[in-house]
Enzyme design. Structure first.
Site: not given
Ligand code: HPA
Ligand code: ZN
Length: 338
Positions: A17, A200, A278
């Site tokens: 990720h 998330e 991320d």
């Molecule tokens: N979440 C959603 N979209 C994203 C993220 C994330 O953490 N990072 C880059 N685009």
């Molecule tokens: Zn992400």
């Protein structure tokens, strides 16, 4: 370096990720702005870093899309990728399945091929010079509409043999997976793997939609699935991999404190969790730091760390023989360290 950091560094692991645009460090942002004669709304690298105080996902996304505006040429994307791979190779990462956001670039007028050709060149260079393998996952921006996602999927067709799968990212709440059921269906018919950010900031229902309507092979994040015991039981039964991002969760206020991060609880529940970075340039750490800070905050045992490393390979889309080779690499590392 502490014993823990040394153990983690040597442990073979994969990153599942990682948004490549989120690895753009302020220094490279300034270099590329200069190279491409683009003016930035920041006076210095320090001013950029000072702006990285986010209270939620959207706060971050606003600045992340702005930063990506300095990427103009294939060389820029290759340089971006190589800077990331050099950094993560030093953390003991052997394989990366990286996200990119083509719409972030095509919407500002760059042809589709610029980003992808540059990234593929960087990925080939990383494999050759650093021994880090990688593959590419094309993410649809969920704040844009279904038609735009279909246009992007069509643009990707000439590259089908070099794209592993599709993903879904950007602003989660208000943009449920159901919005993209048809485009994910088409991607599946094209033989692409499917992943989606879910849970998330969005509710457990979005995780269910990702499973039922998008037929995903992995869930990105998945934190809020823990609010729904029946959903947890299903994720455990299906052996679904969650690509968890602890420092991201801290920076975007998904958790208040790393000590309260649900990663250990996920493992205790039998969920197949992995550790990932991320957007490392924005969230305060690459893969290694995500591992060491989380291990420290949650007092993870060596056995739990090994489970996480194994999950990163068994949860990858590598062929079974290559997964076995990496698992054997972990075992060899453990015997040489005991
Ligand atoms: N979440 C959603 N979209 C994203 C993220 C994330 O953490 N990072 C880059 N685009
Ligand atoms: Zn992400």
């Amino acid at each position: 370096m502490t014993d823990l950091a040394r153990f983690i560094q040597g442990l073979p692991k994969a990153e599942l990720h990682l948004h490549i645009e989120g690895s753009l460090e302020p220094e490279l942002m300034f270099d590329l702005a200069r190279r491409n004669r683009i003016s930035l709304p920041f006076a210095s690298v320090e001013a950029v870093r000072a702006a990285y105080a986010f209270s939620n996902l959207q706060d971050f996304l606003d600045i992340y899309y702005q930063g990506a505006g300095v990427l103009m040429t294939e060389q820029d994307f290759q340089d971006l990728a190589m800077a990331y791979f050099r950094r993560v190779a030093a953390d003991g990462c052997r394989h990366v399945e990286l996200f990119f956001d083509p719409q972030t670039h095509t919407d500002r007028g760059l042809p589709f091929r610029i980003a992808i050709d540059g990234l593929l060149a960087g990925m080939a260079e990383a494999e050759r010079t650093l021994g880090v393998s990688s593959s590419l996952i094309l993410c649809f921006l969920r704040h844009l509409d279904e038609d735009a996602a279909f246009t992007t999927l069509r643009e990707a067709e000439p590259y089908l043999d070099r794209i592993l799968g599709v993903g879904l990212d950007s602003s989660e709440v208000g943009h449920p997976p159901s919005k993209f059921a048809r485009v994910f269906g088409a991607a599946g018919e094209m033989g692409l793997k499917r992943v989606a950010h879910a849970g998330e900031e969005g509710p457990p229902a979005y995780v269910r939609e990702a499973l039922d309507l998008l037929h995903v092979d992995r869930i990105d994040h998945g934190n809020r699935a823990l609010e729904d015991p029946a959903l947890v039981a299903r994720l455990v039964a299906e052996g679904m991999t969650l690509t968890v991002c602890p420092l991201s969760n801290l920076k975007l206020c998904v958790v208040d404190d790393l000590k309260a991060h649900p990663l250990k609880r996920m493992l205790d529940l039998g969920l197949k969790a992995t550790i990932n970075s991320d957007d490392p340039a924005y969230f305060g750490g690459y893969l290694g730091r995500n591992w060491t800070e989380t291990a420290q905050a949650l007092s993870l045992s060596r056995a739990e760390l090994v489970t996480l490393a194994k999950n990163s390979f068994t949860g990858s889309f590598l062929p079974p023989g290559t997964v076995s080779d990496h698992l054997a690499g972990i075992d060899a590392y453990l015997s040489s360290n005991s």
